[in-house]
Design a protein around this motif. Sequence first.
Motif, PDB file in Angstrom:
ATOM      1  N   TYR A  36      33.587 -17.366  10.219  1.00 47.09           N
ATOM      2  CA  TYR A  36      34.217 -18.340  11.098  1.00 47.09           C
ATOM      3  C   TYR A  36      33.818 -19.738  10.659  1.00 47.09           C
ATOM      4  O   TYR A  36      32.727 -19.946  10.109  1.00 47.09           O
ATOM      5  CB  TYR A  36      33.756 -18.148  12.550  1.00 47.09           C
ATOM      6  CG  TYR A  36      34.395 -17.004  13.275  1.00 47.09           C
ATOM      7  CD1 TYR A  36      33.886 -15.713  13.162  1.00 47.09           C
ATOM      8  CD2 TYR A  36      35.514 -17.195  14.083  1.00 47.09           C
ATOM      9  CE1 TYR A  36      34.469 -14.652  13.851  1.00 47.09           C
ATOM     10  CE2 TYR A  36      36.099 -16.149  14.769  1.00 47.09           C
ATOM     11  CZ  TYR A  36      35.573 -14.880  14.642  1.00 47.09           C
ATOM     12  OH  TYR A  36      36.158 -13.824  15.318  1.00 47.09           O
ATOM     13  N   PHE A  90      29.949 -19.824   9.963  1.00 47.02           N
ATOM     14  CA  PHE A  90      29.175 -18.732  10.523  1.00 47.02           C
ATOM     15  C   PHE A  90      29.666 -17.404   9.980  1.00 47.02           C
ATOM     16  O   PHE A  90      30.868 -17.122  10.001  1.00 47.02           O
ATOM     17  CB  PHE A  90      29.298 -18.706  12.049  1.00 47.02           C
ATOM     18  CG  PHE A  90      28.645 -19.856  12.754  1.00 47.02           C
ATOM     19  CD1 PHE A  90      29.384 -20.967  13.122  1.00 47.02           C
ATOM     20  CD2 PHE A  90      27.295 -19.826  13.050  1.00 47.02           C
ATOM     21  CE1 PHE A  90      28.791 -22.033  13.779  1.00 47.02           C
ATOM     22  CE2 PHE A  90      26.689 -20.887  13.707  1.00 47.02           C
ATOM     23  CZ  PHE A  90      27.441 -21.993  14.062  1.00 47.02           C
ATOM     24  N   LEU A 101      30.274  -9.422  18.423  1.00 43.81           N
ATOM     25  CA  LEU A 101      29.785 -10.031  17.201  1.00 43.81           C
ATOM     26  C   LEU A 101      28.346 -10.507  17.308  1.00 43.81           C
ATOM     27  O   LEU A 101      27.940 -11.084  18.318  1.00 43.81           O
ATOM     28  CB  LEU A 101      30.670 -11.226  16.822  1.00 43.81           C
ATOM     29  CG  LEU A 101      32.156 -10.932  16.621  1.00 43.81           C
ATOM     30  CD1 LEU A 101      32.869 -12.145  16.055  1.00 43.81           C
ATOM     31  CD2 LEU A 101      32.363  -9.733  15.720  1.00 43.81           C
ATOM     32  N   PHE A 103      26.088 -13.139  15.233  1.00 43.42           N
ATOM     33  CA  PHE A 103      26.299 -14.242  14.309  1.00 43.42           C
ATOM     34  C   PHE A 103      25.033 -14.581  13.549  1.00 43.42           C
ATOM     35  O   PHE A 103      23.908 -14.424  14.047  1.00 43.42           O
ATOM     36  CB  PHE A 103      26.749 -15.487  15.074  1.00 43.42           C
ATOM     37  CG  PHE A 103      28.171 -15.442  15.531  1.00 43.42           C
ATOM     38  CD1 PHE A 103      28.521 -14.810  16.715  1.00 43.42           C
ATOM     39  CD2 PHE A 103      29.181 -16.049  14.785  1.00 43.42           C
ATOM     40  CE1 PHE A 103      29.837 -14.765  17.144  1.00 43.42           C
ATOM     41  CE2 PHE A 103      30.495 -16.015  15.213  1.00 43.42           C
ATOM     42  CZ  PHE A 103      30.830 -15.380  16.386  1.00 43.42           C
ATOM     43  N   GLY A 104      25.229 -15.100  12.343  1.00 45.66           N
ATOM     44  CA  GLY A 104      24.140 -15.732  11.627  1.00 45.66           C
ATOM     45  C   GLY A 104      23.898 -17.128  12.185  1.00 45.66           C
ATOM     46  O   GLY A 104      24.606 -17.593  13.082  1.00 45.66           O
ATOM     47  N   THR A 105      22.908 -17.791  11.660  1.00 49.17           N
ATOM     48  CA  THR A 105      22.512 -19.102  12.182  1.00 49.17           C
ATOM     49  C   THR A 105      23.385 -20.234  11.659  1.00 49.17           C
ATOM     50  O   THR A 105      23.223 -21.365  12.082  1.00 49.17           O
ATOM     51  CB  THR A 105      21.051 -19.393  11.847  1.00 49.17           C
ATOM     52  OG1 THR A 105      20.850 -19.163  10.451  1.00 49.17           O
ATOM     53  CG2 THR A 105      20.122 -18.486  12.643  1.00 49.17           C
ATOM     54  N   GLY A 106      24.276 -19.916  10.755  1.00 48.73           N
ATOM     55  CA  GLY A 106      25.224 -20.925  10.310  1.00 48.73           C
ATOM     56  C   GLY A 106      24.765 -21.706   9.084  1.00 48.73           C
ATOM     57  O   GLY A 106      23.570 -21.848   8.826  1.00 48.73           O
TER      58      GLY A 106
END
Lengths: 113, 114
Positions: A36, A90, A101, A103-106
């Motif tokens: 995303y 992300f 979902l 998510f990773g930390t971006g």
Amino acid sequence: AQSVTQPDIHITVSEGASLELRCNYSYGATPYLFWYVQSPGQGLQLLLKYFSGDTLVQGIKGFEAEFKRSQSSFNLRKPSVHWSDAAEYFCAVGTGGGNKLTFGTGTQLKVEL
Amino acid sequence: SAVISQKPSRDICQRGTSLTIQCQVDSQVTMMFWYRQQPGQSLTLIATANQGSEATYESGFVIDKFPISRPNLTFSTLTVSNMSPEDSSIYLCSVIIQGAGELFFGEGSRLTVL
């Protein structure tokens, strides 16, 4: 439990240069994987997703990602970055049939003109 | 795609008060979720909003703190109760649209607790 790691917090690239954002996941079953993008003050937009089949996935805005099961990775790539690509990206892994979902930390992408 | 409207888009609240965030979708929805994005951090799933029944909460989130309603297919509310500064976050509604097979996100409600 599932988890997602995005090892690069910030990345700076020059406009026109190629881009690769890294994503590693941990999940016991076949993963549903997503990328995303979140632009300042805006919601998240889906770039691409992997559920099954061809491990090279094409997305919107010229992005692609490759699923590598042996490396538990789903890296995002773009051959030539545009200034408008500056945003936060992300990576996420989906459970519950791909609906819930994690998510990773971006990764914050900055594009130099 | 879908239009997901969240209200309010932002608010500043006092410690100890509660705020209700609304999410309205313009399409038929199969699933609705609420996420939290704390400052400088990633998104965390709070709960799945179930139509006509109690929401399903993720570990670390409880109904007393985050009561959720979903009276019909296209509308849901999230209340942040007895707020503290640690609740300052962006709260995002997300949905799966019938036939779409992907998750769409609203633009979020930015909450600041003083």
